[in-house]
Design a protein around this motif. Structure first.
Motif, PDB file in Angstrom:
ATOM      1  N   ASP A 101       0.845  -1.196  -0.186  1.00 18.76           N
ATOM      2  CA  ASP A 101       0.018   0.165   0.107  1.00 18.76           C
ATOM      3  C   ASP A 101       0.937   1.328   0.015  1.00 18.76           C
ATOM      4  O   ASP A 101       0.832   2.312  -0.838  1.00 18.76           O
ATOM      5  CB  ASP A 101      -1.066   0.079   1.477  1.00 18.76           C
ATOM      6  CG  ASP A 101      -2.012  -1.086   1.209  1.00 18.76           C
ATOM      7  OD1 ASP A 101      -2.394  -1.457   0.252  1.00 18.76           O
ATOM      8  OD2 ASP A 101      -2.644  -1.323   2.347  1.00 18.76           O
ATOM      9  N   GLU A 102       1.922   1.148   1.023  1.00 15.06           N
ATOM     10  CA  GLU A 102       2.596   2.356   1.024  1.00 15.06           C
ATOM     11  C   GLU A 102       3.467   2.629  -0.407  1.00 15.06           C
ATOM     12  O   GLU A 102       3.546   3.816  -0.747  1.00 15.06           O
ATOM     13  CB  GLU A 102       3.695   2.189   2.276  1.00 15.06           C
ATOM     14  CG  GLU A 102       4.430   3.386   2.495  1.00 15.06           C
ATOM     15  CD  GLU A 102       5.677   2.910   3.736  1.00 15.06           C
ATOM     16  OE1 GLU A 102       6.846   3.070   3.506  1.00 15.06           O
ATOM     17  OE2 GLU A 102       5.140   2.770   4.733  1.00 15.06           O
ATOM     18  N   ARG A 103       4.107   1.638  -1.102  1.00 18.83           N
ATOM     19  CA  ARG A 103       4.856   1.761  -2.094  1.00 18.83           C
ATOM     20  C   ARG A 103       3.912   2.443  -3.286  1.00 18.83           C
ATOM     21  O   ARG A 103       4.554   3.108  -3.923  1.00 18.83           O
ATOM     22  CB  ARG A 103       5.324   0.411  -2.623  1.00 18.83           C
ATOM     23  CG  ARG A 103       6.087   0.545  -3.876  1.00 18.83           C
ATOM     24  CD  ARG A 103       7.653   0.846  -3.510  1.00 18.83           C
ATOM     25  NE  ARG A 103       7.923   2.095  -3.699  1.00 18.83           N
ATOM     26  CZ  ARG A 103       8.840   3.132  -3.235  1.00 18.83           C
ATOM     27  NH1 ARG A 103       9.453   2.537  -2.003  1.00 18.83           N
ATOM     28  NH2 ARG A 103       9.163   4.305  -3.457  1.00 18.83           N
ATOM     29  N   CYS A 104       2.592   1.838  -3.289  1.00 13.17           N
ATOM     30  CA  CYS A 104       1.779   2.528  -4.340  1.00 13.17           C
ATOM     31  C   CYS A 104       1.461   3.866  -4.201  1.00 13.17           C
ATOM     32  O   CYS A 104       1.365   4.896  -4.971  1.00 13.17           O
ATOM     33  CB  CYS A 104       0.532   1.809  -4.271  1.00 13.17           C
ATOM     34  SG  CYS A 104       0.560   0.022  -4.819  1.00 13.17           S
ATOM     35  N   ALA A 105       1.516   4.484  -2.912  1.00 14.86           N
ATOM     36  CA  ALA A 105       1.487   5.922  -2.483  1.00 14.86           C
ATOM     37  C   ALA A 105       2.716   6.655  -2.815  1.00 14.86           C
ATOM     38  O   ALA A 105       2.770   7.811  -3.469  1.00 14.86           O
ATOM     39  CB  ALA A 105       0.990   5.800  -1.128  1.00 14.86           C
ATOM     40  N   VAL A 106       3.758   5.903  -2.462  1.00 20.47           N
ATOM     41  CA  VAL A 106       4.949   6.724  -2.517  1.00 20.47           C
ATOM     42  C   VAL A 106       5.286   7.019  -4.059  1.00 20.47           C
ATOM     43  O   VAL A 106       5.805   8.142  -4.313  1.00 20.47           O
ATOM     44  CB  VAL A 106       6.231   5.998  -2.085  1.00 20.47           C
ATOM     45  CG1 VAL A 106       7.813   6.722  -2.382  1.00 20.47           C
ATOM     46  CG2 VAL A 106       5.961   6.166  -0.391  1.00 20.47           C
ATOM     47  N   ASP A 107       5.039   5.832  -4.919  1.00 21.69           N
ATOM     48  CA  ASP A 107       5.454   6.228  -6.229  1.00 21.69           C
ATOM     49  C   ASP A 107       4.317   6.893  -6.864  1.00 21.69           C
ATOM     50  O   ASP A 107       4.732   7.871  -7.712  1.00 21.69           O
ATOM     51  CB  ASP A 107       5.044   4.652  -6.954  1.00 21.69           C
ATOM     52  CG  ASP A 107       6.244   3.915  -6.771  1.00 21.69           C
ATOM     53  OD1 ASP A 107       7.256   4.239  -6.035  1.00 21.69           O
ATOM     54  OD2 ASP A 107       5.836   2.605  -6.999  1.00 21.69           O
ATOM     55  N   ALA A 108       3.059   7.187  -6.444  1.00 16.98           N
ATOM     56  CA  ALA A 108       2.290   8.224  -7.107  1.00 16.98           C
ATOM     57  C   ALA A 108       2.728   9.640  -6.570  1.00 16.98           C
ATOM     58  O   ALA A 108       2.618  10.508  -7.457  1.00 16.98           O
ATOM     59  CB  ALA A 108       0.628   8.010  -6.508  1.00 16.98           C
ATOM     60  N   LEU A 109       3.085  10.012  -5.344  1.00 17.66           N
ATOM     61  CA  LEU A 109       3.340  11.243  -4.943  1.00 17.66           C
ATOM     62  C   LEU A 109       4.662  11.360  -5.703  1.00 17.66           C
ATOM     63  O   LEU A 109       4.832  12.581  -6.046  1.00 17.66           O
ATOM     64  CB  LEU A 109       3.873  11.077  -3.345  1.00 17.66           C
ATOM     65  CG  LEU A 109       2.663  11.094  -2.612  1.00 17.66           C
ATOM     66  CD1 LEU A 109       3.060  10.798  -1.052  1.00 17.66           C
ATOM     67  CD2 LEU A 109       2.087  12.385  -2.431  1.00 17.66           C
ATOM     68  N   THR A 110       5.586  10.532  -6.066  1.00 19.66           N
ATOM     69  CA  THR A 110       6.834  11.083  -6.644  1.00 19.66           C
ATOM     70  C   THR A 110       6.536  11.448  -8.087  1.00 19.66           C
ATOM     71  O   THR A 110       7.004  12.346  -8.566  1.00 19.66           O
ATOM     72  CB  THR A 110       7.734   9.706  -6.848  1.00 19.66           C
ATOM     73  OG1 THR A 110       8.364   9.422  -5.643  1.00 19.66           O
ATOM     74  CG2 THR A 110       9.077   9.946  -7.575  1.00 19.66           C
ATOM     75  N   ALA A 111       5.492  10.587  -8.782  1.00 21.20           N
ATOM     76  CA  ALA A 111       4.969  10.885 -10.249  1.00 21.20           C
ATOM     77  C   ALA A 111       4.324  12.399 -10.270  1.00 21.20           C
ATOM     78  O   ALA A 111       4.501  12.811 -11.233  1.00 21.20           O
ATOM     79  CB  ALA A 111       4.215   9.842 -10.736  1.00 21.20           C
ATOM     80  N   VAL A 112       3.297  12.695  -9.173  1.00 23.17           N
ATOM     81  CA  VAL A 112       2.625  13.995  -9.205  1.00 23.17           C
ATOM     82  C   VAL A 112       3.143  15.077  -8.879  1.00 23.17           C
ATOM     83  O   VAL A 112       3.527  16.163  -9.544  1.00 23.17           O
ATOM     84  CB  VAL A 112       1.395  13.719  -8.251  1.00 23.17           C
ATOM     85  CG1 VAL A 112       0.588  14.990  -8.402  1.00 23.17           C
ATOM     86  CG2 VAL A 112       0.386  12.624  -9.158  1.00 23.17           C
ATOM     87  N   LEU A 113       4.066  14.827  -7.650  1.00 18.43           N
ATOM     88  CA  LEU A 113       4.878  16.190  -6.940  1.00 18.43           C
ATOM     89  C   LEU A 113       6.258  16.028  -7.409  1.00 18.43           C
ATOM     90  O   LEU A 113       7.164  17.091  -6.840  1.00 18.43           O
ATOM     91  CB  LEU A 113       4.748  16.047  -5.365  1.00 18.43           C
ATOM     92  CG  LEU A 113       3.338  16.134  -4.914  1.00 18.43           C
ATOM     93  CD1 LEU A 113       3.126  15.858  -3.466  1.00 18.43           C
ATOM     94  CD2 LEU A 113       2.482  16.999  -5.533  1.00 18.43           C
ATOM     95  N   GLY A 114       6.782  15.181  -7.827  1.00 17.81           N
ATOM     96  CA  GLY A 114       8.306  15.132  -8.401  1.00 17.81           C
ATOM     97  C   GLY A 114       9.212  14.798  -7.234  1.00 17.81           C
ATOM     98  O   GLY A 114      10.344  15.191  -7.174  1.00 17.81           O
ATOM     99  N   ARG A 115       8.872  14.073  -6.165  1.00 17.56           N
ATOM    100  CA  ARG A 115       9.741  13.943  -5.064  1.00 17.56           C
ATOM    101  C   ARG A 115       9.351  12.897  -4.486  1.00 17.56           C
ATOM    102  O   ARG A 115       8.193  12.235  -4.368  1.00 17.56           O
ATOM    103  CB  ARG A 115      10.003  15.142  -3.959  1.00 17.56           C
ATOM    104  CG  ARG A 115       8.587  15.551  -3.441  1.00 17.56           C
ATOM    105  CD  ARG A 115       8.870  16.796  -2.766  1.00 17.56           C
ATOM    106  NE  ARG A 115       7.743  17.778  -2.625  1.00 17.56           N
ATOM    107  CZ  ARG A 115       7.174  18.410  -3.289  1.00 17.56           C
ATOM    108  NH1 ARG A 115       7.589  18.331  -4.965  1.00 17.56           N
ATOM    109  NH2 ARG A 115       6.087  19.258  -2.913  1.00 17.56           N
TER     110      ARG A 115
END
Length: 134
Positions: free
Chosen positions: A120-134
């Motif tokens: 669950d956490e990995r899916c969110a971290v990857d999304a945050l990286t894609a959307v916010l660039g970090r």
């Protein structure tokens, strides 16, 4: 000085991309994005996600935003701070990720439904990286 915040547009993209990331791994989940106060900004749920996933994702997001920490880190430290589990609304399972802008927590993402909170956490971290660039 104006306080950084998480926009509705970004929250919607993060929620949807989080669900898509988990779907790509074969899991049906729900993702909730909250602001710094733990108020819901966006929710996305896979059509086949279980009925418990929306509440779990919200509670993980709320917990992460409130504590300004990964819920996985909180879960690891629960033995030394067991009273955290007694806070109303908290769900101390991996899957809650704080959202930071300029190192300030402006919200959090919570995910529920994968067989592991770390997934669950990995899916969110990857999304945050894609959307916010970090």
């Amino acid at each position: 000085m104006p306080q950084a915040s998480l926009s509705l547009a970004a929250a919607l993209r993060v929620a949807q991309l989080t669900v898509q990331n988990c779907a790509g791994r074969g899991y049906s989940v729900a993702a909730t994005v909250v602001d710094r106060a733990g108020t819901i900004l966006a929710v996305a749920r896979a059509e086949t996600a279980g009925p418990h996933t929306v509440d779990a994702s919200f509670r993980k997001a709320y917990t992460s935003a409130s504590a300004r920490n990964l819920t996985s880190a909180m879960a690891q430290n629960l033995a030394s701070t067991p009273t955290l589990a007694d806070i109303p609304g908290f769900l101390i399972l991996a899957g809650g990720v704080p959202v930071r802008v300029n190192n300030v927590v402006v919200g959090a993402v919570g995910v529920g439904g994968a067989p592991s909170g770390l997934t669950d956490e990995r899916c969110a971290v990857d999304a945050l990286t894609a959307v916010l660039g970090r």
